[in-house]
Motif scaffolding. Structure first.
Motif, mmCIF file in Angstrom:
data_model
loop_
_atom_site.group_PDB
_atom_site.id
_atom_site.type_symbol
_atom_site.label_atom_id
_atom_site.label_comp_id
_atom_site.label_asym_id
_atom_site.label_seq_id
_atom_site.Cartn_x
_atom_site.Cartn_y
_atom_site.Cartn_z
ATOM 1 N N GLN A 37 0.832 -1.202 0.000
ATOM 2 C CA GLN A 37 0.000 0.000 0.000
ATOM 3 C C GLN A 37 0.872 1.259 0.000
ATOM 4 O O GLN A 37 0.564 2.234 -0.693
ATOM 5 C CB GLN A 37 -0.931 -0.018 1.212
ATOM 6 N N ALA A 38 1.968 1.232 0.742
ATOM 7 C CA ALA A 38 2.893 2.380 0.760
ATOM 8 C C ALA A 38 3.446 2.629 -0.641
ATOM 9 O O ALA A 38 3.495 3.777 -1.114
ATOM 10 C CB ALA A 38 4.031 2.131 1.751
ATOM 11 N N GLN A 39 3.860 1.562 -1.332
ATOM 12 C CA GLN A 39 4.400 1.705 -2.693
ATOM 13 C C GLN A 39 3.339 2.224 -3.660
ATOM 14 O O GLN A 39 3.633 3.048 -4.536
ATOM 15 C CB GLN A 39 4.971 0.364 -3.181
ATOM 16 N N GLU A 40 2.096 1.753 -3.500
ATOM 17 C CA GLU A 40 1.005 2.246 -4.358
ATOM 18 C C GLU A 40 0.805 3.748 -4.168
ATOM 19 O O GLU A 40 0.637 4.491 -5.136
ATOM 20 C CB GLU A 40 -0.305 1.508 -4.042
ATOM 21 N N TRP A 41 0.827 4.204 -2.902
ATOM 22 C CA TRP A 41 0.673 5.633 -2.639
ATOM 23 C C TRP A 41 1.831 6.432 -3.233
ATOM 24 O O TRP A 41 1.625 7.518 -3.776
ATOM 25 C CB TRP A 41 0.557 5.896 -1.137
ATOM 26 N N LEU A 42 3.041 5.905 -3.117
ATOM 27 C CA LEU A 42 4.196 6.613 -3.686
ATOM 28 C C LEU A 42 4.045 6.776 -5.198
ATOM 29 O O LEU A 42 4.352 7.837 -5.748
ATOM 30 C CB LEU A 42 5.499 5.876 -3.347
ATOM 31 N N GLN A 43 3.570 5.724 -5.865
ATOM 32 C CA GLN A 43 3.334 5.807 -7.310
ATOM 33 C C GLN A 43 2.279 6.866 -7.630
ATOM 34 O O GLN A 43 2.387 7.604 -8.603
ATOM 35 C CB GLN A 43 2.854 4.448 -7.856
ATOM 36 N N LYS A 44 1.269 6.943 -6.781
ATOM 37 C CA LYS A 44 0.119 7.812 -7.038
ATOM 38 C C LYS A 44 0.420 9.292 -6.797
ATOM 39 O O LYS A 44 -0.024 10.148 -7.563
ATOM 40 C CB LYS A 44 -1.035 7.364 -6.122
ATOM 41 N N ILE A 45 1.172 9.609 -5.716
ATOM 42 C CA ILE A 45 1.300 11.028 -5.343
ATOM 43 C C ILE A 45 2.677 11.640 -5.576
ATOM 44 O O ILE A 45 2.831 12.855 -5.439
ATOM 45 C CB ILE A 45 0.883 11.265 -3.864
ATOM 46 N N SER A 46 3.681 10.837 -5.932
ATOM 47 C CA SER A 46 4.979 11.425 -6.261
ATOM 48 C C SER A 46 4.818 12.336 -7.478
ATOM 49 O O SER A 46 3.991 12.078 -8.348
ATOM 50 C CB SER A 46 6.007 10.334 -6.560
ATOM 51 N N VAL A 47 5.613 13.392 -7.518
ATOM 52 C CA VAL A 47 5.545 14.352 -8.624
ATOM 53 C C VAL A 47 6.847 14.239 -9.420
ATOM 54 O O VAL A 47 7.883 14.766 -8.991
ATOM 55 C CB VAL A 47 5.349 15.798 -8.089
ATOM 56 N N PRO A 48 6.824 13.550 -10.581
ATOM 57 C CA PRO A 48 8.055 13.339 -11.350
ATOM 58 C C PRO A 48 8.754 14.644 -11.753
ATOM 59 O O PRO A 48 9.971 14.688 -11.855
ATOM 60 C CB PRO A 48 7.575 12.579 -12.604
ATOM 61 N N GLU A 49 7.983 15.728 -11.948
ATOM 62 C CA GLU A 49 8.584 17.004 -12.366
ATOM 63 C C GLU A 49 9.274 17.725 -11.211
ATOM 64 O O GLU A 49 10.019 18.676 -11.430
ATOM 65 C CB GLU A 49 7.519 17.956 -12.949
ATOM 66 N N ALA A 50 8.997 17.300 -9.963
ATOM 67 C CA ALA A 50 9.643 17.934 -8.808
ATOM 68 C C ALA A 50 11.119 17.552 -8.785
ATOM 69 O O ALA A 50 11.540 16.579 -9.424
ATOM 70 C CB ALA A 50 8.958 17.497 -7.515
ATOM 71 N N THR A 51 11.914 18.314 -8.045
ATOM 72 C CA THR A 51 13.351 18.035 -7.971
ATOM 73 C C THR A 51 13.616 16.737 -7.212
ATOM 74 O O THR A 51 14.443 15.933 -7.619
ATOM 75 C CB THR A 51 14.084 19.210 -7.272
ATOM 76 N N HIS A 52 12.907 16.520 -6.101
ATOM 77 C CA HIS A 52 13.103 15.312 -5.282
ATOM 78 C C HIS A 52 11.771 14.864 -4.675
ATOM 79 O O HIS A 52 10.951 15.702 -4.298
ATOM 80 C CB HIS A 52 14.094 15.575 -4.138
#
Length: 198
Positions: A37-52
């Motif tokens: 579930q943690a990995q699913e959330w990371l996929q969903k809310i990470s912002v690829p255009e952000a620096t980190h």
């Protein structure tokens, strides 16, 4: 961690944003029940255009963190230390950074990531987390009413009942009360009931 410490869980997801020397830090705190579930959330809310996109999670004895390109030990680990220091479990924190052009240095990064994560958690709605066990009790009809009446003494909740030749009660009970409840069930039923962890 001292076992006497209260452990917390989030009631719901929460976010907090802070600007530090022109960099924007956006923290998400999310309740999670499993590493998947943690990995699913990371996929969903990470912002690829952000620096980190730096993160950490703790689920029982399982924990991980990631600096996502920041110098080693300056982002993920400080976020994880915030989770541990504030005694949270079943929690993912993601801190997204948009670089504003001013370098913070290792100490500045640690303070920025841990400070943003810590403030997010301080503001987030929380509840005390009491680890539970689920068990099934099989008993005779003659013992059923008395057993049912004793459940509240152990903060046990009946989540399902099935009536056949015998009665089967599915319950949840705080882990630290399970042994006492187990012994009480056997005592009340003169050793006739069967109680099994699910």
């Amino acid at each position: 961690m001292n076992t006497a410490d209260t452990i917390y869980r989030l009631v719901e997801s929460y976010q907090y944003e802070k600007e530090i020397k022109k960099s924007i830090f956006l923290a998400y705190a999310i309740p999670v029940a499993s590493e998947e579930q943690a990995q699913e959330w990371l996929q969903k809310i990470s912002v690829p255009e952000a620096t980190h996109n730096c993160w950490a999670y703790r689920i029982g004895q399982n924990y991980r963190s990631d600096d996502d390109g920041e110098p080693s030990g300056t982002a993920g680990r400080p976020i994880l230390q915030v989770i541990e220091k504030q005694n949270f479990d079943q929690l993912l924190i993601l801190v997204i950074r948009w670089f504003g052009g001013i370098k913070l240095g290792a100490g500045g990064l640690i303070r920025a990531y841990s400070g943003t994560a810590a403030e997010c958690l301080r503001q987030a709605p929380r509840i005390e987390y009491i680890p539970q066990k689920t068990a099934s009790i099989l008993c005779s009809f003659s013992d059923y009413e008395l057993l049912k009446a004793r459940m509240a003494e152990y903060d046990a909740q009946i989540i399902n009942e099935a009536f056949g030749a015998e009665v089967e009660m599915k319950i949840t009970v705080p882990e630290d009360a399970y042994i006492a409840l187990y012994e009480r069930v056997l005592d009340i039923t003169r050793g006739q009931a069967v109680i099994v962890e699910c």
